[in-house]
Design a protein around this motif. Structure first.
Motif, short mmCIF file in Angstrom:
data_model
loop_
_atom_site.label_atom_id
_atom_site.label_comp_id
_atom_site.label_asym_id
_atom_site.label_seq_id
_atom_site.Cartn_x
_atom_site.Cartn_y
_atom_site.Cartn_z
N TYR A 150 54.03 -56.13 28.23
CA TYR A 150 55.38 -55.58 28.25
C TYR A 150 55.52 -54.45 27.24
CZ TYR A 150 60.39 -55.15 27.66
OH TYR A 150 61.66 -54.64 27.56
N SER A 151 55.02 -54.67 26.03
CA SER A 151 55.10 -53.63 24.99
C SER A 151 54.31 -52.39 25.38
CB SER A 151 54.59 -54.17 23.65
OG SER A 151 55.44 -55.18 23.17
N LEU A 152 53.14 -52.60 26.00
CA LEU A 152 52.35 -51.47 26.47
C LEU A 152 53.11 -50.68 27.53
CD1 LEU A 152 48.78 -52.97 26.82
CD2 LEU A 152 49.43 -51.03 25.39
N ALA A 153 53.70 -51.39 28.47
CA ALA A 153 54.45 -50.72 29.54
C ALA A 153 55.59 -49.90 28.97
CB ALA A 153 54.98 -51.76 30.53
N LYS A 154 56.29 -50.46 28.01
CA LYS A 154 57.41 -49.76 27.40
C LYS A 154 56.92 -48.53 26.63
CE LYS A 154 61.54 -50.93 24.81
NZ LYS A 154 62.24 -51.96 24.07
N LYS A 155 55.89 -48.70 25.82
CA LYS A 155 55.39 -47.60 25.00
C LYS A 155 54.80 -46.47 25.84
CE LYS A 155 52.85 -46.28 21.05
NZ LYS A 155 52.72 -46.54 19.69
N LEU A 156 54.07 -46.82 26.89
CA LEU A 156 53.42 -45.82 27.73
C LEU A 156 54.30 -45.33 28.87
CD1 LEU A 156 49.85 -47.40 27.88
CD2 LEU A 156 50.63 -45.52 26.42
N GLU A 157 55.51 -45.91 28.95
CA GLU A 157 56.46 -45.56 30.01
C GLU A 157 55.86 -45.76 31.41
OE1 GLU A 157 57.91 -41.63 29.12
OE2 GLU A 157 58.99 -42.35 27.36
N LEU A 158 55.28 -46.94 31.59
CA LEU A 158 54.68 -47.32 32.87
C LEU A 158 55.35 -48.59 33.37
CD1 LEU A 158 50.93 -46.88 31.91
CD2 LEU A 158 52.25 -45.40 33.42
N ASN A 159 55.23 -48.81 34.66
CA ASN A 159 55.72 -50.03 35.26
C ASN A 159 54.89 -51.21 34.74
OD1 ASN A 159 55.71 -52.19 37.41
ND2 ASN A 159 57.24 -50.78 38.25
N TYR A 160 55.54 -52.32 34.48
CA TYR A 160 54.87 -53.51 33.96
C TYR A 160 53.73 -53.95 34.88
CZ TYR A 160 54.09 -58.39 32.74
OH TYR A 160 53.50 -59.58 32.40
N SER A 161 53.95 -53.95 36.19
CA SER A 161 52.90 -54.40 37.11
C SER A 161 51.71 -53.44 37.11
CB SER A 161 53.45 -54.57 38.53
OG SER A 161 53.95 -53.36 39.03
N THR A 162 51.94 -52.18 36.87
CA THR A 162 50.85 -51.21 36.75
C THR A 162 50.00 -51.52 35.53
OG1 THR A 162 52.18 -49.49 37.81
CG2 THR A 162 50.31 -48.75 36.47
N VAL A 163 50.65 -51.80 34.42
CA VAL A 163 49.92 -52.13 33.19
C VAL A 163 49.12 -53.41 33.39
CG1 VAL A 163 50.20 -52.84 30.78
CG2 VAL A 163 51.50 -50.90 31.67
N ARG A 164 49.72 -54.42 34.01
CA ARG A 164 49.01 -55.68 34.25
C ARG A 164 47.79 -55.46 35.14
NH1 ARG A 164 50.33 -60.90 33.32
NH2 ARG A 164 48.19 -60.96 33.99
N TYR A 165 47.92 -54.64 36.16
CA TYR A 165 46.80 -54.33 37.05
C TYR A 165 45.63 -53.74 36.25
CZ TYR A 165 44.00 -51.73 40.40
OH TYR A 165 42.95 -51.22 41.12
N HIS A 166 45.93 -52.76 35.40
CA HIS A 166 44.88 -52.11 34.62
C HIS A 166 44.31 -53.06 33.57
CE1 HIS A 166 45.13 -48.20 36.47
NE2 HIS A 166 46.45 -48.22 36.33
#
Length: 81
Positions: A32-48
Protein backbone atom coordinates in the motif's frame (compact mmCIF):
# COMPACT_ATOMS: atom_id res chain seq x y z
CA UNK A 1 16.13 -18.67 -11.36
CA UNK A 2 18.06 -17.02 -14.21
CA UNK A 3 15.27 -17.57 -16.71
CA UNK A 4 12.76 -16.02 -14.36
CA UNK A 5 15.18 -13.19 -13.65
CA UNK A 6 15.59 -12.47 -17.36
CA UNK A 7 11.81 -12.34 -17.72
CA UNK A 8 11.46 -9.99 -14.75
CA UNK A 9 14.16 -7.64 -15.99
CA UNK A 10 12.86 -7.37 -19.53
CA UNK A 11 9.74 -5.90 -21.02
CA UNK A 12 7.79 -2.76 -20.37
CA UNK A 13 7.17 -3.56 -16.70
CA UNK A 14 10.85 -3.42 -15.78
CA UNK A 15 10.81 0.34 -15.09
CA UNK A 16 8.07 -0.16 -12.51
CA UNK A 17 9.82 -3.14 -10.94
CA UNK A 18 13.10 -1.21 -10.80
CA UNK A 19 11.37 1.67 -8.97
CA UNK A 20 9.85 -0.79 -6.50
CA UNK A 21 13.23 -2.41 -5.90
CA UNK A 22 14.87 0.97 -5.35
CA UNK A 23 12.28 1.85 -2.71
CA UNK A 24 12.55 -1.51 -0.99
CA UNK A 25 16.34 -1.40 -1.04
CA UNK A 26 16.23 1.86 0.91
CA UNK A 27 13.48 0.82 3.30
CA UNK A 28 11.18 -2.20 3.76
CA UNK A 29 7.54 -1.19 3.32
CA UNK A 30 4.03 -2.39 2.53
CA UNK A 31 2.48 -2.73 -0.90
CA UNK A 32 0.00 0.00 0.00
CA UNK A 33 2.78 2.44 0.92
CA UNK A 34 4.62 1.62 -2.30
CA UNK A 35 1.49 2.22 -4.36
CA UNK A 36 0.91 5.55 -2.67
CA UNK A 37 4.53 6.71 -2.98
CA UNK A 38 4.93 5.62 -6.61
CA UNK A 39 1.41 6.78 -7.53
CA UNK A 40 0.45 3.36 -8.86
CA UNK A 41 -2.62 1.21 -8.47
CA UNK A 42 -2.35 -1.16 -5.50
CA UNK A 43 -3.07 -4.22 -7.67
CA UNK A 44 -0.32 -3.19 -10.08
CA UNK A 45 2.19 -2.98 -7.24
CA UNK A 46 1.08 -6.37 -5.90
CA UNK A 47 1.47 -7.93 -9.36
CA UNK A 48 5.05 -6.65 -9.64
CA UNK A 49 5.88 -7.64 -6.06
CA UNK A 50 4.68 -11.18 -6.77
CA UNK A 51 6.95 -11.38 -9.84
CA UNK A 52 9.89 -10.00 -7.89
CA UNK A 53 9.28 -12.42 -5.04
CA UNK A 54 9.09 -15.44 -7.34
CA UNK A 55 12.41 -14.41 -8.89
CA UNK A 56 14.11 -14.13 -5.49
CA UNK A 57 14.56 -10.35 -5.47
CA UNK A 58 11.95 -9.59 -2.81
CA UNK A 59 10.71 -11.29 0.36
CA UNK A 60 7.81 -10.44 2.56
CA UNK A 61 7.56 -10.61 6.33
CA UNK A 62 4.48 -10.46 8.49
CA UNK A 63 4.70 -7.62 11.03
CA UNK A 64 1.58 -7.53 13.09
CA UNK A 65 -1.31 -7.40 10.64
CA UNK A 66 0.86 -6.04 7.79
CA UNK A 67 2.87 -7.71 5.05
CA UNK A 68 6.15 -5.81 4.75
CA UNK A 69 8.27 -6.30 1.65
CA UNK A 70 12.06 -6.14 1.62
CA UNK A 71 14.65 -6.39 -1.16
CA UNK A 72 16.85 -9.46 -0.83
CA UNK A 73 20.64 -9.49 -1.01
CA UNK A 74 20.27 -10.75 -4.59
CA UNK A 75 19.50 -7.19 -5.65
CA UNK A 76 22.86 -6.03 -4.38
CA UNK A 77 24.80 -9.10 -5.56
CA UNK A 78 23.37 -8.86 -9.07
CA UNK A 79 23.85 -5.06 -9.11
CA UNK A 80 20.31 -4.56 -10.35
CA UNK A 81 19.92 -1.06 -8.94
Amino acid sequence: MMRKLDEVMSGKGWDTRRKILEELYMRPTTAYSLAKKLELNYSTVRYHLDLLERSGLVNHQKRGSRQVYVATKNVEVLKII
